[in-house]
Write a protein that holds these residues in place. Structure first.
Motif, PDB file in Angstrom:
ATOM      1  N   GLY A  17       0.775  -1.228   0.000  1.00  0.00           N
ATOM      2  CA  GLY A  17       0.000   0.000   0.000  1.00  0.00           C
ATOM      3  C   GLY A  17       0.807   1.280   0.000  1.00  0.00           C
ATOM      4  O   GLY A  17       0.225   2.371  -0.008  1.00  0.00           O
ATOM      5  N   VAL A  18       2.131   1.192  -0.002  1.00  0.00           N
ATOM      6  CA  VAL A  18       2.972   2.394   0.002  1.00  0.00           C
ATOM      7  C   VAL A  18       3.107   2.886  -1.435  1.00  0.00           C
ATOM      8  O   VAL A  18       3.560   2.143  -2.315  1.00  0.00           O
ATOM      9  N   SER A  19       2.748   4.123  -1.680  1.00  0.00           N
ATOM     10  CA  SER A  19       2.763   4.643  -3.050  1.00  0.00           C
ATOM     11  C   SER A  19       4.180   4.884  -3.533  1.00  0.00           C
ATOM     12  O   SER A  19       5.094   5.147  -2.750  1.00  0.00           O
ATOM     13  N   GLY A  20       4.359   4.776  -4.851  1.00  0.00           N
ATOM     14  CA  GLY A  20       5.653   5.027  -5.468  1.00  0.00           C
ATOM     15  C   GLY A  20       6.608   3.863  -5.424  1.00  0.00           C
ATOM     16  O   GLY A  20       7.772   4.002  -5.827  1.00  0.00           O
ATOM     17  N   THR A  24       7.768  -0.095  -6.361  1.00  0.00           N
ATOM     18  CA  THR A  24       7.652  -1.287  -7.203  1.00  0.00           C
ATOM     19  C   THR A  24       8.597  -2.353  -6.658  1.00  0.00           C
ATOM     20  O   THR A  24       9.678  -2.032  -6.169  1.00  0.00           O
ATOM     21  N   TYR A  66      11.749   2.815  -4.919  1.00  0.00           N
ATOM     22  CA  TYR A  66      10.841   3.885  -4.532  1.00  0.00           C
ATOM     23  C   TYR A  66      11.258   5.159  -5.251  1.00  0.00           C
ATOM     24  O   TYR A  66      12.412   5.584  -5.172  1.00  0.00           O
ATOM     25  N   GLY A  85       9.883   8.955  -5.292  1.00  0.00           N
ATOM     26  CA  GLY A  85       8.941   9.887  -4.703  1.00  0.00           C
ATOM     27  C   GLY A  85       8.646  11.056  -5.607  1.00  0.00           C
ATOM     28  O   GLY A  85       9.399  11.358  -6.545  1.00  0.00           O
ATOM     29  N   GLU A  86       7.545  11.725  -5.325  1.00  0.00           N
ATOM     30  CA  GLU A  86       7.179  12.912  -6.084  1.00  0.00           C
ATOM     31  C   GLU A  86       8.249  13.982  -5.898  1.00  0.00           C
ATOM     32  O   GLU A  86       8.676  14.273  -4.772  1.00  0.00           O
ATOM     33  N   THR A 122       7.777   5.500   3.226  1.00  0.00           N
ATOM     34  CA  THR A 122       6.617   5.781   4.065  1.00  0.00           C
ATOM     35  C   THR A 122       6.578   7.238   4.515  1.00  0.00           C
ATOM     36  O   THR A 122       5.518   7.729   4.925  1.00  0.00           O
ATOM     37  N   ARG A 130       7.408   9.557   2.321  1.00  0.00           N
ATOM     38  CA  ARG A 130       7.204  10.227   1.036  1.00  0.00           C
ATOM     39  C   ARG A 130       8.333  11.200   0.698  1.00  0.00           C
ATOM     40  O   ARG A 130       8.114  12.307   0.214  1.00  0.00           O
TER      41      ARG A 130
END
Length: 537
Positions: free
Chosen positions: A240-243, A245, A280, A282-283, A335, A337
């Motif tokens: 569930g952590v975005s960014g 793979t 990861y 991040g934005e 986590t 971000r």
């Protein structure tokens, strides 16, 4: 979810994920493995407030000098403040970092813990002092109140982050006593409480989570954590952590890719090796390729046919500390971000002696085509990293590569337990890593990567000899060998953490894993400044 439930979920996931060529016994961890992990201490909820809550439970008072008491304890009643002042004078308290004084019977508090932070406390010193407080209070079940008045928001966050790191127990399977479940949260009292909350939630919480994960997986026994279950636990942590793979290479895939060094290490075990790749981005992450953190992940190291002495062999369940730490560093960054591009590459294998195991005198072919003569099968960490670094260079176009390994006993002879060993051909990379170590208190000492080590790895039958017990400088020889599997124009460093990764209990941790290098690498990646290709020597 409790740890028992998490362990059961992980076990179920492993059974479902077993590869077609692997038996059920391999997937489940073998006969005799505990069916579920015993519940341990749970993280406390942290809240921030401008005023002191109702007295009760434990009061934590960080102090760097005597003149801080009046301002920091302004919300206490005069009699309690006077009692603390008398106790400090009577104990000749020096306010040095990590010094503690525990008081009982003052006012309406069950216990007052005074923690020294040093007169000019940095963020790392405050975090270490906080960890000492967390360790001292690990068995307390009631609420905790921290007086942080006068501390800058980042400083208050650092102290409370340290408390969360110190609030850890390694007795994962002890059934002789009831698990301590924290029933009270932590209230941090500070006038700038909203800014302190923001700093803690933006980074501190993620560091605590990552450190707990790394120590748990490192302290687990080898019948629970092996290559496949390490992968399952990592997937669970990043769910569930975005960014993020995740890519996993199994043994047949690695064999097809020519990764003959990594797969050879795992041949003697019923549990096949894995290469775990977690990226990861991040934005707002910079362009130019990811920073790659590669970890040695030997989930148990018997030494193979060159078997180790029996004394302390059980600690070799923590020979995967490098892989755990690089995974944990990326977990902390993801986590929280952070605006970074980072990859954790974990070379996972179990080094065991059976009829399929590699032998002294064998010649292996690594992924980059170089041939390697095996001298000692106990020099396996450099073999798994050789293929991991080659894979990373070919597939990730890295901006820099830092590998982390419990590689040699000789690094302890050189540096004791004060510094991890740093080897690199790139001065600019050494500077950034050393700076991150200084900021976090996880210090590095640069050791030579001398061209003369090439002679010590020269083989009469192959391109390279994996080890040479007949010469000194074992940590440098190991580092030189690993460096032969990454192009010289790519900024690369090797961290030998064999002297820092685990040990006995002290004032900030229980016996077992220290989670070393998580905070160092997290800081390094956050502060990363691009280094031109070819800037090494």
């Amino acid at each position: 979810m409790t740890r028992t439930a998490l362990a059961s979920a992980a076990l179920a996931a492993l059974l479902l994920a077993a590869s077609p060529g692997e038996t059920w016994a391999q997937a489940r961890g073998g006969q005799g493995a505990p069916q579920a992990q015993a519940a341990s201490i749970q993280p406390r909820t942290v809240t921030f407030a401008a005023t002191l809550p109702q007295p009760g439970g434990v009061l934590v008072l960080p102090l760097g000098a005597a003149d801080q008491l009046d301002a920091r304890a302004a919300g206490l009643d005069p009699a309690t403040r006077a009692g603390i002042e008398r106790a400090l004078a009577s104990a000749r308290f020096t306010y040095a970092a990590r010094q503690t004084l525990s008081l009982r019977g003052l006012g309406d508090w069950d216990r007052i813990l005074v923690v020294g932070t040093g007169p000019a406390a940095s963020g790392s010193a405050l975090q270490w002092s906080g960890a000492v407080a967390g360790r001292a209070l690990v068995d307390e079940t009631g609420p905790l109140t921290v007086l942080a008045e006068g501390l800058a928001p980042d400083a208050a966050s650092a102290f409370v982050t340290g408390m969360g790191i110190g609030h850890y127990r390694s007795d994962l399977y002890r059934t002789s006593r009831e698990p301590v479940l924290a029933s009270g949260g932590v209230t941090v009292v500070a006038s700038e409480h909203e800014a302190a909350r923001s700093a803690f939630q933006g980074r501190g919480e993620s560091l605590i989570r990552a450190m707990t994960w790394v120590r748990d997986i490192s302290n687990e026994p080898a019948n629970i954590i092996y290559p496949e279950s390490f992968v399952a636990r990592a997937r669970q942590a990043f769910a569930g952590v975005s960014g993020v793979t995740i890519e996993v290479l199994d043994a047949p895939t690695m064999e097809r890719l020519g990764m003959g060094a990594l797969t050879a290490v795992g041949r003697g075990s019923a549990r096949p090796p894995r290469l775990l790749v977690i990226r990861y981005r991040g934005e707002g992450a910079p362009e130019g390729g990811p920073v790659v953190l590669a970890g040695k992940g030997i989930t148990f190291d018997s030494g193979g046919i060159t078997i180790k002495p029996g004394e302390n062999m059980g600690n070799m369940k923590m020979d995967m500390s490098g892989a755990a730490s690089v995974t944990g560093a990326v977990l902390a960054l993801a986590t929280s971000r952070a605006p970074v591009d980072v990859v954790a590459v974990s070379a996972l294998a179990e080094n065991m002696p059976d009829g399929n195991a590699m032998r002294p005198g064998d010649v292996l072919t690594a992924m980059n085509g170089k041939t390697i003569e095996v001298i000692s099968t106990d020099a396996e960490g450099r073999l798994v990293l050789a293929d991991a670094l080659t894979w990373a260079e070919r597939n990730l176009n890295p901006a820099a590569v830092v590998d982390v390994a419990t590689l040699t006993g000789s690094v302890r002879t050189a540096l004791g337990d004060d510094y991890a060993g740093l080897f690199t051909r790139h001065d600019a990379l050494a500077d950034q890593l050393t700076a991150a170590g200084d900021v976090t208190g996880e210090r590095l000492w640069r050791l030579p990567l001398d061209p003369g080590y090439a002679e010590d790895t020269r083989s009469s039958i192959a391109d390279l000899m994996a080890s040479n017990p007949g010469v000194g400088g074992g940590a440098g020889v190991g580092a030189h060998f690993i460096g032969e599997f990454i192009s010289r124009d790519i900024p690369w460093a090797h961290l030998d953490i064999a002297n820092m990764a685990y040990g006995g209990a002290n004032d900030w941790k229980p016996a077992g894993s220290a989670g070393f290098a998580v905070r160092l690498l997290e800081q390094f990646v956050r502060d990363w400044r691009p280094i031109p290709r070819g800037a090494g020597n």
